[in-house]
Design a protein around this motif. Structure first.
Motif, mmCIF file in Angstrom:
data_model
loop_
_atom_site.group_PDB
_atom_site.id
_atom_site.type_symbol
_atom_site.label_atom_id
_atom_site.label_comp_id
_atom_site.label_asym_id
_atom_site.label_seq_id
_atom_site.Cartn_x
_atom_site.Cartn_y
_atom_site.Cartn_z
ATOM 1 N N GLN A 73 0.816 -1.213 0.000
ATOM 2 C CA GLN A 73 0.000 0.000 0.000
ATOM 3 C C GLN A 73 0.850 1.263 0.000
ATOM 4 O O GLN A 73 0.422 2.306 -0.490
ATOM 5 C CB GLN A 73 -0.947 0.008 1.210
ATOM 6 C CG GLN A 73 -2.014 -1.066 1.154
ATOM 7 C CD GLN A 73 -2.924 -0.910 -0.052
ATOM 8 O OE1 GLN A 73 -3.378 0.180 -0.353
ATOM 9 N NE2 GLN A 73 -3.189 -2.008 -0.748
ATOM 10 N N GLY A 74 2.040 1.179 0.550
ATOM 11 C CA GLY A 74 2.893 2.357 0.632
ATOM 12 C C GLY A 74 3.874 2.488 -0.510
ATOM 13 O O GLY A 74 4.678 3.420 -0.538
ATOM 14 N N ASP A 99 2.998 5.797 -2.649
ATOM 15 C CA ASP A 99 3.098 7.047 -1.896
ATOM 16 C C ASP A 99 3.319 6.724 -0.420
ATOM 17 O O ASP A 99 2.373 6.413 0.302
ATOM 18 C CB ASP A 99 1.824 7.874 -2.068
ATOM 19 C CG ASP A 99 1.985 9.288 -1.523
ATOM 20 O OD1 ASP A 99 2.935 9.521 -0.744
ATOM 21 O OD2 ASP A 99 1.170 10.156 -1.874
ATOM 22 N N ARG A 155 3.703 8.500 2.018
ATOM 23 C CA ARG A 155 3.036 9.397 2.963
ATOM 24 C C ARG A 155 1.779 8.771 3.540
ATOM 25 O O ARG A 155 1.362 9.100 4.651
ATOM 26 C CB ARG A 155 2.707 10.727 2.263
ATOM 27 C CG ARG A 155 3.944 11.599 2.023
ATOM 28 C CD ARG A 155 3.623 12.809 1.192
ATOM 29 N NE ARG A 155 3.208 12.426 -0.158
ATOM 30 C CZ ARG A 155 2.917 13.301 -1.131
ATOM 31 N NH1 ARG A 155 2.977 14.597 -0.872
ATOM 32 N NH2 ARG A 155 2.561 12.892 -2.319
ATOM 33 N N HIS A 156 1.154 7.848 2.789
ATOM 34 C CA HIS A 156 -0.023 7.167 3.310
ATOM 35 C C HIS A 156 0.331 6.379 4.570
ATOM 36 O O HIS A 156 -0.418 6.368 5.550
ATOM 37 C CB HIS A 156 -0.604 6.221 2.256
ATOM 38 C CG HIS A 156 -1.126 6.929 1.056
ATOM 39 N ND1 HIS A 156 -1.312 6.303 -0.163
ATOM 40 C CD2 HIS A 156 -1.495 8.220 0.865
ATOM 41 C CE1 HIS A 156 -1.782 7.179 -1.037
ATOM 42 N NE2 HIS A 156 -1.896 8.342 -0.447
ATOM 43 N N THR A 186 1.040 8.717 7.488
ATOM 44 C CA THR A 186 -0.180 9.289 8.049
ATOM 45 C C THR A 186 -0.818 8.341 9.059
ATOM 46 O O THR A 186 -1.242 8.748 10.147
ATOM 47 C CB THR A 186 -1.187 9.615 6.930
ATOM 48 O OG1 THR A 186 -0.614 10.593 6.058
ATOM 49 C CG2 THR A 186 -2.483 10.158 7.511
ATOM 50 N N VAL A 187 -0.883 7.051 8.706
ATOM 51 C CA VAL A 187 -1.454 6.069 9.626
ATOM 52 C C VAL A 187 -0.559 5.924 10.848
ATOM 53 O O VAL A 187 -1.047 5.815 11.984
ATOM 54 C CB VAL A 187 -1.647 4.707 8.928
ATOM 55 C CG1 VAL A 187 -2.164 3.674 9.919
ATOM 56 C CG2 VAL A 187 -2.612 4.846 7.763
ATOM 57 N N GLU A 190 6.390 13.781 7.878
ATOM 58 C CA GLU A 190 5.598 13.564 6.666
ATOM 59 C C GLU A 190 5.899 14.622 5.607
ATOM 60 O O GLU A 190 6.026 14.310 4.422
ATOM 61 C CB GLU A 190 4.108 13.592 7.002
ATOM 62 C CG GLU A 190 3.619 12.391 7.794
ATOM 63 C CD GLU A 190 2.172 12.555 8.213
ATOM 64 O OE1 GLU A 190 1.354 12.975 7.361
ATOM 65 O OE2 GLU A 190 1.846 12.263 9.380
#
Length: 237
Positions: free
Chosen positions: A85-86, A89, A91-92, A95-96, A221
């Protein structure tokens, strides 16, 4: 449902029902396959899957044992999901991570021990000395960063939260090291932010601890805009 799934679900049910407990040695292959109504081949495939999931530990020549079933170990396979998933990007993922660690800081503020606060303080004292040195030992500074955040996570006193943080934070190491190496003054800012977090924890102020952690991780981030897509050779995962 495949035979492998039957093995996985069968063993999990036996553990949940209390037939097998953490640390128990499972019956020999022949007996276990018969009790589950599957072939030995299907049993082996199921055991391999359970091993990946952190539910059993296969010891060659000794047998198969139920692990201690702690949350961080069981949640470790989530790292695969995080990696995929990362990929586009990162940054996702950050963020989590921020959402998880801000909550950990809030919880830890009222639960962290004096001994843990002293340990965190010693880490930051070492970091303060290193930040002022030239050249800087960026890898050691990152080790201190990881250890500091881990102390906070553990003292949130929520093993599931710890497991999730480990799964996500472990995938942010490349970006954090890249920032340390390439962003001027990053190590000093990180240290100052860590000091602010520690002060909030020492004050036993949950909301201030959460806010200080958020300010710190938002800065991390924002630095990711400069992170190369091809993976810098000087960084590690």
């Amino acid at each position: 449902m495949s035979r492998t799934d039957e093995v996985v679900n069968g063993i999990k049910r036996m553990i949940l029902d209390g037939k097998f407990k953490p640390g128990d040695r499972l019956p020999i292959e022949k007996d276990l396959a018969e009790s589950l109504g599957v072939s030995r081949g299907s049993l082996r495939e199921g055991m391999s899957a359970l091993s990946i999931l952190g539910i059993v530990n296969i010891r060659q020549g000794d047998g198969t044992y139920v692990t201690n079933l702690d949350a961080p170990q069981l949640l470790a396979p989530m790292g695969f999901v995080v990696d995929f998933q990362g990929q586009d990007d990162p940054r996702h993922i950050h963020t989590v991570r921020r959402l998880l660690e801000c909550e950990a800081a809030r919880l830890a503020a009222t639960r962290i021990t004096d001994e843990a606060l002293a340990q965190a303080g010693e880490l930051l004292d070492e970091a303060a000395r290193m930040v002022g040195q030239s050249p800087q030992d960026h890898e050691r500074i990152l080790e201190i960063d990881i250890a500091f955040h881990r102390i906070i996570a553990v003292h949130a006193d929520n093993p599931v939260l710890v497991g999730l943080i480990e799964a996500f934070a472990g995938r942010t190491i490349r970006g954090r090291l890249w920032r340390s190496l390439h962003e001027e003054g990053a190590d000093r800012r990180t240290h100052d932010e860590h000091v602010a977090i520690l002060k909030a924890l020492v004050a036993r102020d949950p909301e201030r601890a959460r806010t200080r952690m958020a300010n710190h991780l938002i800065g991390v981030e924002e630095s990711l805009h400069g992170l190369p897509d091809d993976g810098d050779a000087t960084t590690t995962e």
